[in-house]
Enzyme design. Structure first.
Site, PDB file in Angstrom:
ATOM      1  N   ASP A  74     -14.873 -37.743  41.761  1.00 29.43           N
ATOM      2  CA  ASP A  74     -14.174 -38.594  40.811  1.00 29.43           C
ATOM      3  C   ASP A  74     -15.174 -39.656  40.350  1.00 29.43           C
ATOM      4  O   ASP A  74     -16.012 -40.104  41.134  1.00 29.43           O
ATOM      5  CB  ASP A  74     -12.976 -39.256  41.488  1.00 29.43           C
ATOM      6  CG  ASP A  74     -12.344 -40.323  40.616  1.00 29.43           C
ATOM      7  OD1 ASP A  74     -11.935 -39.990  39.490  1.00 29.43           O
ATOM      8  OD2 ASP A  74     -12.284 -41.483  41.051  1.00 29.43           O
ATOM      9  N   LYS A  75     -15.085 -40.046  39.088  1.00 28.38           N
ATOM     10  CA  LYS A  75     -16.050 -41.027  38.574  1.00 28.38           C
ATOM     11  C   LYS A  75     -15.709 -42.447  39.004  1.00 28.38           C
ATOM     12  O   LYS A  75     -16.485 -43.116  39.684  1.00 28.38           O
ATOM     13  CB  LYS A  75     -16.125 -40.977  37.041  1.00 28.38           C
ATOM     14  CG  LYS A  75     -17.134 -41.963  36.457  1.00 28.38           C
ATOM     15  CD  LYS A  75     -17.046 -42.061  34.955  1.00 28.38           C
ATOM     16  CE  LYS A  75     -15.877 -42.921  34.522  1.00 28.38           C
ATOM     17  NZ  LYS A  75     -16.041 -44.360  34.798  1.00 28.38           N
TER      18      LYS A  75
ATOM     19  N   THR B 112     -12.914 -37.155  35.583  1.00 28.88           N
ATOM     20  CA  THR B 112     -12.447 -38.516  35.330  1.00 28.88           C
ATOM     21  C   THR B 112     -11.342 -38.514  34.292  1.00 28.88           C
ATOM     22  O   THR B 112     -11.228 -37.598  33.471  1.00 28.88           O
ATOM     23  CB  THR B 112     -13.619 -39.399  34.840  1.00 28.88           C
ATOM     24  OG1 THR B 112     -13.128 -40.703  34.551  1.00 28.88           O
ATOM     25  CG2 THR B 112     -14.246 -38.818  33.584  1.00 28.88           C
ATOM     26  N   GLY B 113     -10.534 -39.552  34.342  1.00 31.20           N
ATOM     27  CA  GLY B 113      -9.535 -39.767  33.312  1.00 31.20           C
ATOM     28  C   GLY B 113     -10.099 -40.518  32.124  1.00 31.20           C
ATOM     29  O   GLY B 113      -9.405 -40.707  31.117  1.00 31.20           O
TER      30      GLY B 113
ATOM     31  N   LYS C  12      -6.526 -32.496  37.530  1.00 33.08           N
ATOM     32  CA  LYS C  12      -7.532 -32.588  38.594  1.00 33.08           C
ATOM     33  C   LYS C  12      -7.251 -31.552  39.674  1.00 33.08           C
ATOM     34  O   LYS C  12      -8.154 -30.890  40.179  1.00 33.08           O
ATOM     35  CB  LYS C  12      -7.539 -33.995  39.196  1.00 33.08           C
ATOM     36  CG  LYS C  12      -8.142 -35.044  38.275  1.00 33.08           C
ATOM     37  CD  LYS C  12      -8.402 -36.344  39.012  1.00 33.08           C
ATOM     38  CE  LYS C  12      -9.113 -37.345  38.103  1.00 33.08           C
ATOM     39  NZ  LYS C  12      -9.468 -38.591  38.788  1.00 33.08           N
TER      40      LYS C  12
END
Length: 677
Positions: A340-341, A510-511, A542
């Site tokens: 995840d970023k 990432t979102g 995800k």
């Protein structure tokens, strides 16, 4: 099915240990070994009485588990243990009744106690789903402020909300349910749900998700989903389903135990028949019991759990908390790591990455003025500007502070009115960015940075509706600021170290918007065509992204820290949570990096490979021991005068356990430094 409650195994272990010690001390075989004698009234009852208690109380989970494995036709560790302790109990009881000369009371008690210890360690990390769901529920407030028909505010439990109710969400408060804004404008922190690192502006008609936070203004929201229908509940269901799917893996020791069960059973039957046909029924019984007891997996029972216990202890000293033994075992097989970023590869908080002042202005003066204007704002971007000014020792006092919801803030500094805001503030004030600043601001925007403008307002002008026909004096752009989610300095190191460890694919998910994701990936050195970047991803996506990677045949480790990462963490072959993340992410993961340093991922791989080597070595020793001990116990060399007595078999069994334990202790030499070099 046998219980997976570690507390139960712990209680049974300590009581069984307390009962085993007097059995061992008063055993005839043990006294002969160590050359001492004990004699007191009733000494002959110590073994039968206490041994029966240990067998029935401590051995119950193994007997129940063995029965389950018989019914399900899946022989494994439980059936092997239950068969061994049953044979040892029957032989010892028969000896106490004068039928045989096979005193196995101490061996029975020691076996049950050691097995309880191993299974206590084995079960400690099982059953995390309830903790994850409880952490999800904790994101919702206990009470909501529901508006009545007269406009009054009525505080009610969240459970009493119904579709169609209107609730007040104050600045800094969490939305109690899903709904749509009917009044107000605010920026919402949705990072816990979507992974978007920046607060998102929301206004009338926009959707609000339960658990998100209004950062700068109050909202009125009409509820359209409550309870199990909310997005948060949907994430909870994904977590539960993924954890259920991920819990079906079979332990390596169980697979080995199934093979050993068939070997031991076949050897015992063959031993009994051969000695019976040779005309020696007494020796047939003695040899058969010896074979079954020697096949009893003392070493095997500790081979895996002891390695796991020691490896988790070694990891804990390095800030790596192993919650799932299977996750640790699988980490050695990982060939794709999904990061995840926000909050994992980046710090999850914005910082000022660029300042450009207009002609005639200085960078420090622009920063001083902007920080003074933003000083009373609680917005995350405002706090980032104030923090940088404080670090540089730039201070100024502002008065007449005003929050311009959805646009920015303004205040008076040194007698002049200034405003700080984004593009919407520029449009409202009809202000133009100077030609020398525009290319810089455009470049920042293209790479996904948030761009704020410092404007000097002429006279008493305030943003707001202009009088009809009245010209608005032009506002002057003094400086522009770029704010970005700061990349962790150690992130580049961990990616390089993972490649050095042979990890073939690195993935970032990432979102955030695509420009932000691609800018961060380029900064981190992602390899086009080999590594992958997924942007603008919702929570369910995800989870599906992990499943898609697994469908390609990849073994996936997911590293994340947010609620939106929880389903993916649970679905992945190995879920690794950053310790500074949310409770639900930590509960859903098999491994937690308490230090929030992603370089710990490399340490987990080292530990997994080292512990797996120890497991294989211990299992190889256990196998080698049985290959030698079982035939000797069966009497294959009796013709040459070589026969393994039960006493010698017990010594070899104990020696095997000691070797396994000593080999496992070598794990303490494994170094799991935060430095992956």
């Amino acid at each position: 099915m046998h219980s997976h409650d570690p507390a139960m195994f712990r209680r049974k272990f300590w009581l069984s240990l307390a009962l085993t010690l007097p059995i061992v001390v008063t055993g005839d075989m043990v006294m002969k070994w160590f050359g001492y004698t004990l004699d007191f009234p009733g000494i002959g009852l110590v073994g039968p009485v206490l041994g029966t208690v240990v067998f029935l109380y401590g051995g119950r989970p193994f007997l129940a588990g063995g029965l389950h494995e018989i019914r399900s036709r899946t022989p494994g560790m439980m059936l092997l243990i239950s068969m061994a302790i049953t044979v040892a109990y029957a032989a010892s009881l028969a000896t106490s009744l004068g039928l045989f000369d096979l005193d196995f009371w101490w061996e029975l008690a020691a076996l049950v106690t050691i097995m309880l210890l191993g299974h206590w360690q084995e079960m400690k990390a099982i059953g995390q789903a309830q903790g994850a769901l409880a952490a999800l529920a904790a994101l919702l407030p206990d009470e909501a402020e529901r508006l009545t028909a007269t406009g009054d505010v009525d505080r009610v439990p969240v459970a009493e909300l119904r579709v169609g109710d209107t609730v007040l969400v104050r600045s800094g408060a969490r939305a109690p349910a899903d709904g749509r804004i009917v009044d107000g404008t605010a920026e919402l922190d949705e990072s816990m749900i979507t992974g978007e690192s920046r607060p998102v502006p929301r206004t009338v008609g926009d959707r609000v998700v339960a658990g998100t936070v209004a950062t700068d203004s109050a909202l009125r929201v009409r509820v359209d989903a409550v309870g199990e229908d909310t997005a948060l509940a949907g994430i909870g269901r994904l977590v539960a389903q993924a954890q259920e799917a991920g819990g079906r893996a079979q332990a390596l020791a169980d697979r080995f135990a199934a093979l050993l069960f068939y070997i031991a059973t076949a050897a015992a039957v063959a031993t009994f028949l051969i000695w019976w046909l040779l005309g020696d029924p007494g020796e047939a019984v003695t040899r058969t019991v010896t074979v079954l007891v020697i096949a009893c997996p003392h070493a095997l029972g500790l081979a895996i759990p002891l390695v796991i216990a020691l490896s988790t202890a070694v990891a804990a000293r390095a800030g790596i908390l192993v919650k799932d033994r299977l996750a640790l075992e699988r980490m050695r097989l990982v060939d794709a790591v999904l990061f995840d970023k926000t909050g994992t590869l980046t710090k999850g908080a914005h910082t000022v990455t660029g300042i450009e002042a207009a002609a005639g202005e200085t960078e420090d003066d622009a920063l001083r003025l902007a920080a003074a204007v933003e000083a009373d704002s609680e917005h995350p971007l405002a706090r980032a500007i104030v923090a940088v000014a404080h670090e540089r020792g730039l201070h100024a006092r502002a008065t007449d502070f005003r929050s311009l919801t959805g646009r920015g803030v303004q205040a008076t500094v040194d007698g002049t009115t200034y405003a700080v805001g984004g593009p919407s503030l520029l449009r409202e004030l009809s202000a133009d960015v100077p030609a020398d600043l525009q290319p810089v601001a455009d470049g920042w925007s293209k790479r996904g940075a948030a761009v704020l403008h410092l404007l000097r307002l002429p006279g008493p002008t305030r943003p707001g509706p202009a009088l009809p026909g009245a010209p608005r004096p032009a506002a002057e752009v003094v400086a522009v600021f770029a704010l970005e989610d700061e990349v962790r300095p150690e992130a580049r190191e961990v990616l390089a170290a993972l490649r050095a460890q042979g990890i073939g694919k690195l993935v970032m998910i990432t979102g955030d918007a695509r420009p932000v994701a691609e800018a961060v990936a380029a900064d981190l050195g992602f390899r086009p065509g080999t590594d992958e970047v997924f942007a603008e991803v919702l929570p369910a996506d995800k989870d599906r992204a992990v499943a898609a990677l697994q469908a390609r045949g990849l073994t996936v480790a997911m590293v994340g820290d947010g609620v939106n990462d929880a389903p993916a963490l649970a679905r992945a072959d190995v879920g690794i949570a950053i310790g500074a993340g949310t409770d639900v992410a930590i509960e859903s993961a098999g491994v937690v990096l308490a230090s929030s340093d992603p370089r710990g991922v490399v340490g987990v791989i080292r530990l997994s490979r080292a512990s797996y080597r120890k497991m294989i070595q211990n299992l190889a020793w256990a196998a080698g021991y049985n290959v030698v001990a079982i035939p000797l116990a069966a009497g294959v060399l009796a013709w040459a005068g070589i026969a393994l007595s039960p006493a010698v078999g017990a010594i070899l069994m104990s020696a095997s356990t000691i070797v396994v334990a000593a080999n496992a202790q070598l794990l303490r030499r494994v170094r799991l430094s935060g430095d992956p070099s």
